[in-house]
Design a protein around this motif. Structure first.
Motif, PDB file in Angstrom:
ATOM      1  N   PRO A 161      26.237  75.006  68.737  1.00 25.25           N
ATOM      2  CA  PRO A 161      26.439  73.758  68.369  1.00 25.25           C
ATOM      3  C   PRO A 161      25.234  72.957  67.759  1.00 25.25           C
ATOM      4  O   PRO A 161      24.141  73.572  68.006  1.00 25.25           O
ATOM      5  CB  PRO A 161      26.612  72.999  69.611  1.00 25.25           C
ATOM      6  N   SER A 162      25.520  71.985  66.668  1.00 27.60           N
ATOM      7  CA  SER A 162      24.314  71.249  65.874  1.00 27.60           C
ATOM      8  C   SER A 162      24.559  69.934  65.768  1.00 27.60           C
ATOM      9  O   SER A 162      25.483  69.501  65.255  1.00 27.60           O
ATOM     10  CB  SER A 162      24.418  72.099  64.625  1.00 27.60           C
ATOM     11  N   VAL A 163      23.918  68.955  66.351  1.00 28.36           N
ATOM     12  CA  VAL A 163      23.774  67.785  66.245  1.00 28.36           C
ATOM     13  C   VAL A 163      23.516  67.316  64.631  1.00 28.36           C
ATOM     14  O   VAL A 163      24.413  66.443  64.299  1.00 28.36           O
ATOM     15  CB  VAL A 163      22.572  67.036  66.707  1.00 28.36           C
ATOM     16  N   ALA A 164      22.922  67.888  64.203  1.00 24.73           N
ATOM     17  CA  ALA A 164      22.693  67.563  62.657  1.00 24.73           C
ATOM     18  C   ALA A 164      23.970  67.722  61.721  1.00 24.73           C
ATOM     19  O   ALA A 164      24.242  66.853  60.961  1.00 24.73           O
ATOM     20  CB  ALA A 164      21.346  68.489  62.000  1.00 24.73           C
ATOM     21  N   VAL A 165      24.781  68.769  62.049  1.00 25.99           N
ATOM     22  CA  VAL A 165      25.927  69.020  61.428  1.00 25.99           C
ATOM     23  C   VAL A 165      26.959  67.872  61.818  1.00 25.99           C
ATOM     24  O   VAL A 165      27.655  67.445  60.867  1.00 25.99           O
ATOM     25  CB  VAL A 165      26.355  70.265  61.595  1.00 25.99           C
ATOM     26  N   LEU A 166      26.945  67.655  63.069  1.00 26.91           N
ATOM     27  CA  LEU A 166      27.775  66.584  63.477  1.00 26.91           C
ATOM     28  C   LEU A 166      27.617  65.198  62.852  1.00 26.91           C
ATOM     29  O   LEU A 166      28.494  64.322  62.602  1.00 26.91           O
ATOM     30  CB  LEU A 166      27.704  66.427  65.020  1.00 26.91           C
ATOM     31  N   GLU A 173      28.386  70.341  72.885  1.00 24.23           N
ATOM     32  CA  GLU A 173      28.692  69.417  72.274  1.00 24.23           C
ATOM     33  C   GLU A 173      30.271  68.966  72.636  1.00 24.23           C
ATOM     34  O   GLU A 173      30.553  67.956  72.427  1.00 24.23           O
ATOM     35  CB  GLU A 173      28.467  69.473  70.756  1.00 24.23           C
ATOM     36  N   ILE A 174      31.123  70.049  72.556  1.00 23.78           N
ATOM     37  CA  ILE A 174      32.344  69.783  73.236  1.00 23.78           C
ATOM     38  C   ILE A 174      32.463  69.234  74.579  1.00 23.78           C
ATOM     39  O   ILE A 174      33.124  68.262  74.789  1.00 23.78           O
ATOM     40  CB  ILE A 174      33.004  71.089  72.901  1.00 23.78           C
ATOM     41  N   ALA A 175      31.740  69.687  75.419  1.00 22.30           N
ATOM     42  CA  ALA A 175      31.668  69.308  76.864  1.00 22.30           C
ATOM     43  C   ALA A 175      31.344  67.798  76.918  1.00 22.30           C
ATOM     44  O   ALA A 175      31.863  67.097  77.699  1.00 22.30           O
ATOM     45  CB  ALA A 175      31.196  70.032  77.814  1.00 22.30           C
ATOM     46  N   GLY A 176      30.430  67.595  75.999  1.00 29.37           N
ATOM     47  CA  GLY A 176      30.017  66.133  75.973  1.00 29.37           C
ATOM     48  C   GLY A 176      30.842  65.120  75.469  1.00 29.37           C
ATOM     49  O   GLY A 176      30.688  63.749  75.890  1.00 29.37           O
ATOM     50  N   ARG A 177      32.132  65.454  75.084  1.00 27.92           N
ATOM     51  CA  ARG A 177      33.083  64.366  74.414  1.00 27.92           C
ATOM     52  C   ARG A 177      34.335  64.595  75.470  1.00 27.92           C
ATOM     53  O   ARG A 177      35.525  64.283  74.662  1.00 27.92           O
ATOM     54  CB  ARG A 177      33.416  64.886  73.065  1.00 27.92           C
ATOM     55  N   THR A 178      34.151  65.086  76.446  1.00 20.80           N
ATOM     56  CA  THR A 178      35.473  65.170  77.536  1.00 20.80           C
ATOM     57  C   THR A 178      35.423  64.273  78.663  1.00 20.80           C
ATOM     58  O   THR A 178      36.289  64.301  79.328  1.00 20.80           O
ATOM     59  CB  THR A 178      35.549  66.717  77.897  1.00 20.80           C
ATOM     60  N   GLN A 179      34.380  63.697  78.656  1.00 21.27           N
ATOM     61  CA  GLN A 179      33.981  62.655  80.064  1.00 21.27           C
ATOM     62  C   GLN A 179      33.643  61.310  79.532  1.00 21.27           C
ATOM     63  O   GLN A 179      32.254  60.846  79.789  1.00 21.27           O
ATOM     64  CB  GLN A 179      32.947  63.458  80.955  1.00 21.27           C
ATOM     65  N   PRO A 180      34.546  60.713  78.774  1.00 23.72           N
ATOM     66  CA  PRO A 180      34.051  59.544  78.681  1.00 23.72           C
ATOM     67  C   PRO A 180      33.898  58.425  79.596  1.00 23.72           C
ATOM     68  O   PRO A 180      34.762  58.500  80.652  1.00 23.72           O
ATOM     69  CB  PRO A 180      35.203  58.738  77.369  1.00 23.72           C
ATOM     70  N   THR A 181      33.005  57.334  79.445  1.00 24.31           N
ATOM     71  CA  THR A 181      32.792  56.421  80.610  1.00 24.31           C
ATOM     72  C   THR A 181      32.683  54.979  79.998  1.00 24.31           C
ATOM     73  O   THR A 181      33.130  54.840  78.721  1.00 24.31           O
ATOM     74  CB  THR A 181      31.445  56.516  81.191  1.00 24.31           C
ATOM     75  N   LEU A 182      32.336  54.124  80.853  1.00 27.50           N
ATOM     76  CA  LEU A 182      32.325  52.704  80.193  1.00 27.50           C
ATOM     77  C   LEU A 182      31.352  52.442  79.318  1.00 27.50           C
ATOM     78  O   LEU A 182      31.228  51.478  78.496  1.00 27.50           O
ATOM     79  CB  LEU A 182      32.016  51.672  81.711  1.00 27.50           C
ATOM     80  N   PHE A 183      30.234  53.151  79.474  1.00 32.38           N
ATOM     81  CA  PHE A 183      29.224  53.162  78.630  1.00 32.38           C
ATOM     82  C   PHE A 183      29.706  53.640  77.018  1.00 32.38           C
ATOM     83  O   PHE A 183      29.229  52.847  76.006  1.00 32.38           O
ATOM     84  CB  PHE A 183      28.099  54.220  78.914  1.00 32.38           C
ATOM     85  N   ASP A 184      30.766  54.365  77.077  1.00 31.85           N
ATOM     86  CA  ASP A 184      31.403  54.659  75.579  1.00 31.85           C
ATOM     87  C   ASP A 184      31.941  53.333  75.160  1.00 31.85           C
ATOM     88  O   ASP A 184      31.923  53.237  73.890  1.00 31.85           O
ATOM     89  CB  ASP A 184      32.040  55.738  75.634  1.00 31.85           C
ATOM     90  N   LEU A 185      32.811  52.596  75.948  1.00 31.27           N
ATOM     91  CA  LEU A 185      33.498  51.576  75.601  1.00 31.27           C
ATOM     92  C   LEU A 185      32.479  50.399  74.962  1.00 31.27           C
ATOM     93  O   LEU A 185      32.698  49.832  74.140  1.00 31.27           O
ATOM     94  CB  LEU A 185      34.298  51.139  76.689  1.00 31.27           C
ATOM     95  N   LEU A 186      31.338  50.520  75.626  1.00 32.77           N
ATOM     96  CA  LEU A 186      30.331  49.425  75.278  1.00 32.77           C
ATOM     97  C   LEU A 186      29.722  49.735  74.186  1.00 32.77           C
ATOM     98  O   LEU A 186      29.433  48.954  73.282  1.00 32.77           O
ATOM     99  CB  LEU A 186      29.430  49.173  76.527  1.00 32.77           C
ATOM    100  N   VAL A 187      29.392  51.092  73.778  1.00 37.08           N
ATOM    101  CA  VAL A 187      29.117  51.481  72.791  1.00 37.08           C
ATOM    102  C   VAL A 187      29.833  50.934  71.495  1.00 37.08           C
ATOM    103  O   VAL A 187      29.662  50.695  70.387  1.00 37.08           O
ATOM    104  CB  VAL A 187      28.585  52.995  72.410  1.00 37.08           C
ATOM    105  N   ALA A 188      31.031  51.415  71.686  1.00 33.43           N
ATOM    106  CA  ALA A 188      32.349  51.048  70.809  1.00 33.43           C
ATOM    107  C   ALA A 188      32.125  49.578  70.547  1.00 33.43           C
ATOM    108  O   ALA A 188      32.339  49.221  69.347  1.00 33.43           O
ATOM    109  CB  ALA A 188      33.711  51.605  71.185  1.00 33.43           C
TER     110      ALA A 188
END
Length: 497
Positions: free
Chosen positions: A62-67, A128-143
């Motif tokens: 996985p690569s954050v720069a590519v993402l 990077e895949i696992a990090g996008r499978t557990q959304p929380t309220l923090f993700d809603l606030l970011v959006a």
């Protein structure tokens, strides 16, 4: 009523906002821009395909720069913004155009991901895949906050801000993870990533609608229309908050449980004991905890006592099992005791010395004596250690050093198991970790297989390969593209004693 009080009356504030803010916005120009960029087009299809492919590579590497590169394209952002502006103005034609573009683009991205992952030899669930499978309220606030910034940037003509918003929200990577979940038949990954995408898309659209209304778009609408828009926003955010809040509560509980469990386990065992590994499954009933404790003294009945104590701490039943591995209380203590005992005992024969050496190495390595290769003439002992949970390459190297101290008249080669991973090497910051190179050289020499150095420039690959070889290890440079990395080549047949 004085002038100071009147300045803060809602009517005065509303009039000031209309004269000094709303009237300065080019409403026709903004709506024209949104209409042009929010619909279906050849450029939109091209960006969807490219962004999805780049996102997939970034997730698998996985690569954050590519993402980040994939996020910068952000083809889905404008259809979502267009959907929000359509809701703000009750323009059903624009709502249909934007929704159709968003739906078709999302389906294209998911299908492309499914096809590519199905034919890919790499189907590993990366961080990077696992990090996008557990959304929380923090993700809603970011959006929510990012949508406010994005709506403002679009209305006020500050295009540079939209780039930062696209990176913060990340719409395409969750869609690609949805495709990964479908291709690998993983419901947990599929559902988690889909919830994250829907959270971002719905929050952006509705927040953009409210920002647009605030800046005077849809001024022809009645107060009843405005009320329905507010109700839609509150209802959607409220519904999304239920699973996201539950996920945040679960993650917070796991963090607290990890800390409490470590403290309780550590207190139960004597000084010098250390927790090597712990895994908590709070979804199990009763809650399941598995741990590995390296301790100088075995604690009898620890599982039952600790399960009761942890059950009281967590307020629920706990199924606990601790694997206790006995270690020497201080380096060299066991070996010193063996030497002291040997000084008082009659001198054994050569055959007995060989058998004793083999038995000692087998005990230290956690294997049977028939797995130790012995060369009495050269005084060499050669073996592969048993797999010990939580023990890294560095731990196995220390195990070999311990065996060498216990057997000072022998040359000991204790190889780590072949499934132990190479340690991480910080080579992307222009630095090569000497300790990591020493460890890789030692492990490759013990396992009789090469460290494969791939990616990066030829000069960097050659430098790392030469550094490992100069330390007595085995390494080969491979001319592959991508980020500079290293990995094991398949193990070769071990030498016979």
């Amino acid at each position: 009523m004085n002038t100071h009080t009147m300045a803060f009356e809602p009517r005065i504030l509303s009039r000031w906002w209309h004269l000094n803010v709303v009237r300065t916005v080019d409403h026709d120009g903004v709506l024209r821009q949104v209409s042009e960029e929010a619909g279906w087009s050849g450029r939109y299809v091209f960006l969807i395909l490219i962004s999805a492919a780049i996102s997939l590579l970034g997730l698998l590497m996985p690569s954050v720069a590519v993402l980040i590169g994939a996020m910068l394209l952000s083809p889905l952002m404008m259809p979502i913004i267009g959907l929000g502006f359509g809701i703000a103005t009750f323009d059903f034609v624009e709502i249909r155009r934007a929704a159709a573009a968003l739906l078709l683009g999302s389906i294209m991205a998911v299908l492309l991901a499914v096809v590519l992952i199905s034919i890919s030899p790499v189907q590993t669930v990366t961080s990077e895949i696992a990090g996008r499978t557990q959304p929380t309220l923090f993700d809603l606030l970011v959006a929510l906050l990012s949508a406010i910034a994005g709506g403002y940037a679009l209305i006020r003509g500050r295009g540079g801000t939209v780039v930062g918003v696209a990176i913060a929200i990340a719409l395409m990577p969750p869609l690609v993870v949805v495709g990964f979940g479908i291709a690998t038949w993983n419901w947990t990954i599929f559902s988690g990533a889909l919830l994250l995408f829907l959270t971002n898309a719905v929050t952006i659209a509705l927040t953009a609608a409210l920002v647009a209304r605030l800046y005077g778009f849809g001024s022809h609408l009645s107060p009843a229309h405005t009320g329905w828009q507010v109700i839609l926003f509150v209802a959607a955010v409220g519904l999304l908050s239920v699973p996201l809040g539950a996920a945040l509560k679960r993650i917070a509980f796991e963090a607290v449980a990890q800390r409490q469990a470590r403290e309780i386990l550590q207190q139960r065992f004597p000084e010098g004991a250390r927790l090597s590994l712990m895994d908590i499954d709070q979804s199990a009933k009763p809650m399941r905890i598995r741990a590995v404790m390296l301790t100088p003294k075995i604690a009898a009945g620890a599982d039952r006592a600790l399960a009761e104590e942890l059950g009281r701490a967590f307020g629920r039943p706990v199924d606990l099992h601790v694997d206790q591995i006995r270690i020497s209380p201080e380096p060299g203590a066991a070996e010193a005791a063996q030497l002291a005992h040997a000084a008082d005992a009659p001198k054994p024969s050569a055959a007995e010395q060989n058998d004793r050496a083999v038995a000692d190495l087998a005990l230290i390595a956690g294997i049977s004596t028939d797995m130790v290769h012995v060369d009495p003439t050269a005084r060499n002992l050669d073996a592969t250690a048993a797999r010990m949970p939580g023990l890294t390459l560095a731990g196995y190297r220390q195990l070999e050093a311990r065996a060498a101290r216990a057997l000072p008249d022998w040359t000991v080669h204790l190889a780590p198991p072949t499934d132990v991973a190479l340690s991480d090497l910080a080579i992307d910051q222009g630095m090569i970790d000497p300790e990591a190179l020493d460890l890789a050289a030692w492990a490759s020499a013990r396992q009789l297989r090469d460290v494969e150095v791939a990616g990066g420039t030829a000069a960097r690959r050659d430098a790392i390969t030469t550094a490992i070889q100069s330390r007595g290890g085995r390494a080969v440079a491979v001319s592959n593209g991508g980020t500079l990395r290293w990995r094991w080549q398949p193990p070769q047949r071990r030498r016979e004693g």
